[in-house]
Write a protein that holds these residues in place. Structure first.
Motif, short mmCIF file in Angstrom:
data_model
loop_
_atom_site.label_atom_id
_atom_site.label_comp_id
_atom_site.label_asym_id
_atom_site.label_seq_id
_atom_site.Cartn_x
_atom_site.Cartn_y
_atom_site.Cartn_z
N ASN A 75 46.40 34.93 43.53
CA ASN A 75 46.75 36.30 43.98
C ASN A 75 45.60 37.17 44.46
N SER A 76 44.40 36.95 43.94
CA SER A 76 43.28 37.81 44.32
C SER A 76 42.05 36.94 44.56
N GLY A 77 41.05 37.54 45.18
CA GLY A 77 39.81 36.82 45.42
C GLY A 77 39.17 36.39 44.11
N ALA A 78 39.16 37.32 43.15
CA ALA A 78 38.54 37.01 41.86
C ALA A 78 39.22 35.81 41.21
N GLU A 79 40.54 35.76 41.35
CA GLU A 79 41.29 34.66 40.73
C GLU A 79 40.99 33.33 41.45
N ALA A 83 25.03 38.99 45.10
CA ALA A 83 26.35 38.35 45.27
C ALA A 83 27.47 39.27 44.80
N PHE A 84 28.63 39.09 45.39
CA PHE A 84 29.85 39.71 44.86
C PHE A 84 30.95 38.67 44.88
N HIS A 85 31.57 38.45 43.71
CA HIS A 85 32.63 37.46 43.64
C HIS A 85 33.89 38.00 42.97
N GLY A 86 33.93 39.31 42.67
CA GLY A 86 35.16 39.87 42.10
C GLY A 86 34.93 40.57 40.78
N ARG A 87 36.03 41.05 40.19
CA ARG A 87 35.94 41.96 39.05
C ARG A 87 36.55 41.44 37.76
N GLY A 89 40.45 34.40 50.84
CA GLY A 89 41.27 35.52 50.38
C GLY A 89 41.37 36.58 51.47
N LYS A 90 41.42 37.81 51.03
CA LYS A 90 41.48 38.97 51.93
C LYS A 90 42.43 38.76 53.12
N SER A 91 41.87 38.44 54.32
CA SER A 91 42.72 38.36 55.52
C SER A 91 43.64 37.14 55.56
N GLY A 137 28.78 39.68 51.46
CA GLY A 137 29.61 40.78 51.90
C GLY A 137 29.23 42.11 51.28
N GLU A 138 29.69 42.32 50.03
CA GLU A 138 29.41 43.60 49.36
C GLU A 138 27.90 43.84 49.26
N GLY A 139 27.14 42.76 49.19
CA GLY A 139 25.67 42.84 49.09
C GLY A 139 25.03 43.49 50.30
N VAL A 190 31.81 27.41 48.40
CA VAL A 190 31.49 28.41 49.41
C VAL A 190 32.58 29.50 49.34
N ASP A 191 32.14 30.72 49.06
CA ASP A 191 33.08 31.84 48.93
C ASP A 191 33.24 32.49 50.30
N GLU A 192 34.40 32.22 50.92
CA GLU A 192 34.70 32.73 52.26
C GLU A 192 35.67 33.91 52.21
N ILE A 193 35.77 34.53 51.04
CA ILE A 193 36.78 35.57 50.87
C ILE A 193 36.60 36.72 51.86
N GLN A 194 35.35 37.13 52.09
CA GLN A 194 35.13 38.21 53.06
C GLN A 194 34.74 37.68 54.45
N SER A 195 34.01 36.58 54.48
CA SER A 195 33.47 36.10 55.75
C SER A 195 34.42 35.19 56.52
N VAL A 200 28.22 30.29 46.51
CA VAL A 200 27.44 31.09 47.47
C VAL A 200 28.35 31.67 48.55
N GLU A 201 28.03 32.90 48.95
CA GLU A 201 28.69 33.50 50.12
C GLU A 201 27.85 33.11 51.35
N PRO A 202 28.48 32.54 52.39
CA PRO A 202 27.69 32.13 53.56
C PRO A 202 27.08 33.33 54.30
C1 PLP Z 1 32.93 37.31 48.77
C2 PLP Z 1 33.98 37.90 47.87
N1 PLP Z 1 34.44 37.18 46.84
C3 PLP Z 1 35.38 37.65 46.00
C4 PLP Z 1 35.89 38.93 46.17
C5 PLP Z 1 36.93 39.44 45.21
O1 PLP Z 1 38.15 39.58 45.86
P1 PLP Z 1 39.33 40.47 45.21
O2 PLP Z 1 38.89 41.89 45.31
O3 PLP Z 1 40.51 40.16 46.07
O4 PLP Z 1 39.49 40.02 43.81
C6 PLP Z 1 35.45 39.72 47.22
C7 PLP Z 1 35.95 41.09 47.41
O5 PLP Z 1 35.40 41.91 48.07
C8 PLP Z 1 34.46 39.19 48.10
O6 PLP Z 1 33.98 39.91 49.11
#
Ligand code: PLP
Length: 426
Positions: free
Chosen positions: A108-112, A136-140, A273-275, A216-218, A244-249, A211-213
């Motif tokens: 359901n979410s990027g973090a998940e 890095a940012f990978h969620g909450r 995730g996201k889009s 994003g938030e960084g 590879v975390d492609e959630i934002q990229s 790793v985020e390629p």
């Molecule tokens: C690279 C990356 N991973 C994970 C997440 C977490 O996604 P979510 O907010 O949908 O849990 C984000 C959110 O900005 C993100 O940019």
């Protein structure tokens, strides 16, 4: 009292302020790159729900598929009754994200998606150590927060976090972690890995590297050519799965379906995730078959994961993104050119970086010392919102403005938005 004012009052009363808002806008409708506020005010949206609408708001093809699906059924729970939307999307993502046999878990979410990537790689390797990066940012959620770098506001007061998470420097060349210059540095920041495996964790106890390629938030930090490929080599030589975390990229943002394609990577696990959901909350953990097959039956799942409405939206969104990849490249060039012109005339812009339509400016008080300019950044953002352009901040030092317009935006609207950006900068 206007409707917007009335709702703002209620918001203050009933929603915690920690669930922050970066603009005071309360939306009433949105379409493409346009968003209308409660009292009829119009905005150009370059934030797109933090990169969740690469195909723009309420894309008519997604809306149509969603309406058809809602008439049939909206939720079954995959673990109770399977359905074709999940299976078809899993097939598509497995084929697109991973080379060779692969499988997809929908959540359901990027973090998940990140949590599950860690779960499957730990299970597969039998190792608990995870390597992550500065900025890095990978969620909450709790594990995702352990992987995330920035303390305030994300982590402060929310610990303890899982141990055995090791943080390596990322190739943030504008603020090089080892005070060198690319390319003369010869990627010296990667030398840390010798130390890491000697002093922090043994390679035999490492479950994965995430790793985020492009971070994003960084602050939309684009590593130099060769960096990600070298990371992949470090992982391959030690049999450490690379996530590879492609959630934002991902999802066409950089002009490729996934940003890792630019670096010709062959990841073991990809989080998307996201889009992906075209505006609906749907995310995925995609991995090599042997990794995804590792956990015991019942070890992966969730009540809403792979919701059919999200799945039909995603299946359509992927097609629309693929039809617009060239636009991300072409419009990205217009964006880069304009931002570079602005850098010439505005001392406050210290750095411009990004790829395709994932671009950012880093603001500094002093170009020589690179002193971050967070107050000025916030002032510019507030000015932008009052002038009708929605843009977002980012960055470890709160001094970055990131541009995330939809791939479907017209050249005219992109330029109109950039004119507003220029006037706010001035
Ligand atoms: C690279 C990356 N991973 C994970 C997440 C977490 O996604 P979510 O907010 O949908 O849990 C984000 C959110 O900005 C993100 O940019």
């Amino acid at each position: 009292m206007t409707k917007e004012k009335e709702l703002s009052e209620k918001r203050k009363e009933f929603v915690p302020s920690a669930a922050y808002n970066v603009t005071p806008i309360i939306a009433s409708s949105a379409s493409g790159c346009k968003l209308t506020g409660m009292d009829g005010e119009e905005y150009i949206d370059f934030a797109t729900g933090i990169g969740c609408l690469n195909i723009g708001h309420t894309h008519e093809r997604v809306v149509e598929k969603v309406k058809e699906q809602v008439d049939k059924y909206s939720h079954l729970c995959w673990h109770v009754t399977m359905d074709e939307t999940y299976i078809n999307l899993a097939e598509k993502l497995s084929e697109k994200a991973i080379q060779g046999p692969a499988e997809t878990l929908l959540v359901n979410s990027g973090a998940e998606a990140v949590e599950n990537a860690i779960k499957v790689t730990r299970h597969y390797t039998g190792n608990s150590g995870i390597i992550t990066f500065e900025n890095a940012f990978h969620g909450r959620t709790n594990m995702a927060l352990a992987l995330t770098s920035k303390v305030d506001p994300y982590k402060k007061g929310f610990g303890p976090f899982p141990s055995e998470v090791i943080r390596a420097p990322y190739a943030y060349c504008y603020r090089c972690p080892v005070n060198e210059e690319y390319p003369e540095c010869d990627l010296a920041c990667l030398n840390f890995f010798d130390k890491l495996f000697k002093e922090y964790i043994s390679e035999d106890e490492t479950g994965s590297l995430i790793v985020e390629p492009i971070q994003g938030e960084g602050g939309f930090i684009v590593p130099p050519d060769g960096y990600l490929k070298e990371l992949e080599k470090i992982c391959n030589e030690r049999d450490i799965p690379m996530i590879v975390d492609e959630i934002q990229s991902g999802m066409g943002r950089t002009g490729d379906l996934f940003a890792f394609e630019h670096d010709d990577l062959n990841p073991d696990v990809v989080t998307i995730g996201k889009s992906l959901g075209g505006g609906f909350p749907l995310t995925a953990t995609v991995g090599r078959e042997e990794i995804m097959e590792s956990p015991q039956k019942g070890g992966l799942g969730g009540t809403f994961g792979g919701n059919p409405v999200g799945c039909v939206a995603a299946l359509e969104a992927i097609e629309i993104v693929e039809e617009n990849l060239d636009r991300a490249q072409d419009l990205g060039e217009i964006l880069t050119e304009r931002l570079n012109e602005l850098k010439e005339s505005h001392e406050i812009i210290g750095d411009i970086r990004g790829r395709g339509l994932m671009q950012a400016v880093e603001l500094v008080k002093d170009r020589e010392k690179k002193t971050p300019a967070p107050e000025e950044r916030d002032q510019i953002l507030a000015e932008l919102h009052s002038k009708g352009l929605i843009l977002l901040g980012a960055g470890t030092f709160n001094n970055v403005i990131r541009f995330l317009p939809p791939l479907t935006i017209s050249e005219e609207k992109l330029k109109e938005g950039l004119d507003i950006f220029e006037s706010a900068l001035k």
